[in-house]
Design a protein around this motif. Sequence first.
Motif, PDB file in Angstrom:
ATOM      1  N   VAL A   1     -35.738 -31.265  -8.911  1.00  0.00           N
ATOM      2  CA  VAL A   1     -36.441 -31.036  -9.983  1.00  0.00           C
ATOM      3  C   VAL A   1     -37.886 -31.049  -9.883  1.00  0.00           C
ATOM      4  CG1 VAL A   1     -36.800 -32.077 -12.509  1.00  0.00           C
ATOM      5  CG2 VAL A   1     -34.529 -31.837 -11.426  1.00  0.00           C
ATOM      6  N   LEU A   2     -38.479 -31.774  -9.224  1.00  0.00           N
ATOM      7  CA  LEU A   2     -39.886 -31.572  -9.033  1.00  0.00           C
ATOM      8  C   LEU A   2     -40.317 -30.616  -8.325  1.00  0.00           C
ATOM      9  CD1 LEU A   2     -40.792 -35.644  -8.638  1.00  0.00           C
ATOM     10  CD2 LEU A   2     -41.278 -34.293 -10.714  1.00  0.00           C
ATOM     11  N   GLY A   3     -39.711 -30.197  -7.423  1.00  0.00           N
ATOM     12  CA  GLY A   3     -39.932 -29.095  -6.649  1.00  0.00           C
ATOM     13  C   GLY A   3     -39.958 -27.879  -7.521  1.00  0.00           C
ATOM     14  N   CYS A   4     -38.989 -27.850  -8.156  1.00  0.00           N
ATOM     15  CA  CYS A   4     -38.768 -26.604  -9.268  1.00  0.00           C
ATOM     16  C   CYS A   4     -39.888 -26.631  -9.973  1.00  0.00           C
ATOM     17  CB  CYS A   4     -37.555 -26.638 -10.079  1.00  0.00           C
ATOM     18  SG  CYS A   4     -36.206 -26.165  -9.073  1.00  0.00           S
ATOM     19  N   VAL A   5     -40.438 -27.732 -10.666  1.00  0.00           N
ATOM     20  CA  VAL A   5     -41.573 -27.700 -11.535  1.00  0.00           C
ATOM     21  C   VAL A   5     -43.022 -27.268 -10.854  1.00  0.00           C
ATOM     22  CG1 VAL A   5     -43.065 -29.320 -13.106  1.00  0.00           C
ATOM     23  CG2 VAL A   5     -40.660 -29.541 -13.110  1.00  0.00           C
ATOM     24  N   VAL A   6     -43.149 -27.773  -9.579  1.00  0.00           N
ATOM     25  CA  VAL A   6     -44.313 -27.526  -8.903  1.00  0.00           C
ATOM     26  C   VAL A   6     -44.158 -25.825  -8.520  1.00  0.00           C
ATOM     27  CG1 VAL A   6     -45.284 -27.805  -6.543  1.00  0.00           C
ATOM     28  CG2 VAL A   6     -44.666 -29.731  -7.923  1.00  0.00           C
ATOM     29  N   ALA A   7     -42.862 -25.365  -8.396  1.00  0.00           N
ATOM     30  CA  ALA A   7     -42.899 -24.039  -7.976  1.00  0.00           C
ATOM     31  C   ALA A   7     -43.368 -23.272  -9.190  1.00  0.00           C
ATOM     32  CB  ALA A   7     -41.588 -23.580  -7.621  1.00  0.00           C
ATOM     33  N   VAL A   8     -42.811 -23.546 -10.401  1.00  0.00           N
ATOM     34  CA  VAL A   8     -43.257 -22.804 -11.698  1.00  0.00           C
ATOM     35  C   VAL A   8     -44.614 -22.861 -11.988  1.00  0.00           C
ATOM     36  CG1 VAL A   8     -43.052 -22.863 -14.259  1.00  0.00           C
ATOM     37  CG2 VAL A   8     -40.985 -22.819 -12.524  1.00  0.00           C
ATOM     38  N   ILE A   9     -45.176 -23.941 -11.744  1.00  0.00           N
ATOM     39  CA  ILE A   9     -46.652 -24.237 -11.902  1.00  0.00           C
ATOM     40  C   ILE A   9     -47.422 -23.216 -11.147  1.00  0.00           C
ATOM     41  CG2 ILE A   9     -48.602 -25.807 -11.701  1.00  0.00           C
ATOM     42  CD1 ILE A   9     -46.762 -27.975 -12.570  1.00  0.00           C
ATOM     43  N   LEU A  10     -47.161 -23.213  -9.536  1.00  0.00           N
ATOM     44  CA  LEU A  10     -47.892 -22.318  -8.826  1.00  0.00           C
ATOM     45  C   LEU A  10     -47.590 -20.857  -9.242  1.00  0.00           C
ATOM     46  CD1 LEU A  10     -46.919 -24.345  -5.266  1.00  0.00           C
ATOM     47  CD2 LEU A  10     -49.408 -24.105  -6.747  1.00  0.00           C
TER      48      LEU A  10
END
Length: 85
Positions: A66-75
């Motif tokens: 979940v945190l990886g997906c959030v970081v990917a969306v932010i980037l």
Amino acid sequence: MSDRDDEEREFDLRWADDAEHKEPSARARMLAARWKDNPPAPAPFRADPDHRASAGRSSWVSTVVVLGCVVAVILLLGYVNFRPY
């Protein structure tokens, strides 16, 4: 009959809520009769951990995903906003 008579005959919810005796619903009466002779077995509030759908994964793996997906969306949003036109 006038409208006034109909209003007086209309069911008063406050009168019903203030009743001393409240009759149980049909479902409650049915379950009470069924459970009188054959009470239900106790059931835990939550299922056993062994019966989870993803018993092999630990909770931290889901958190990392979940945190990886959030970081990917932010980037991705940052890349879209800062790229030259």
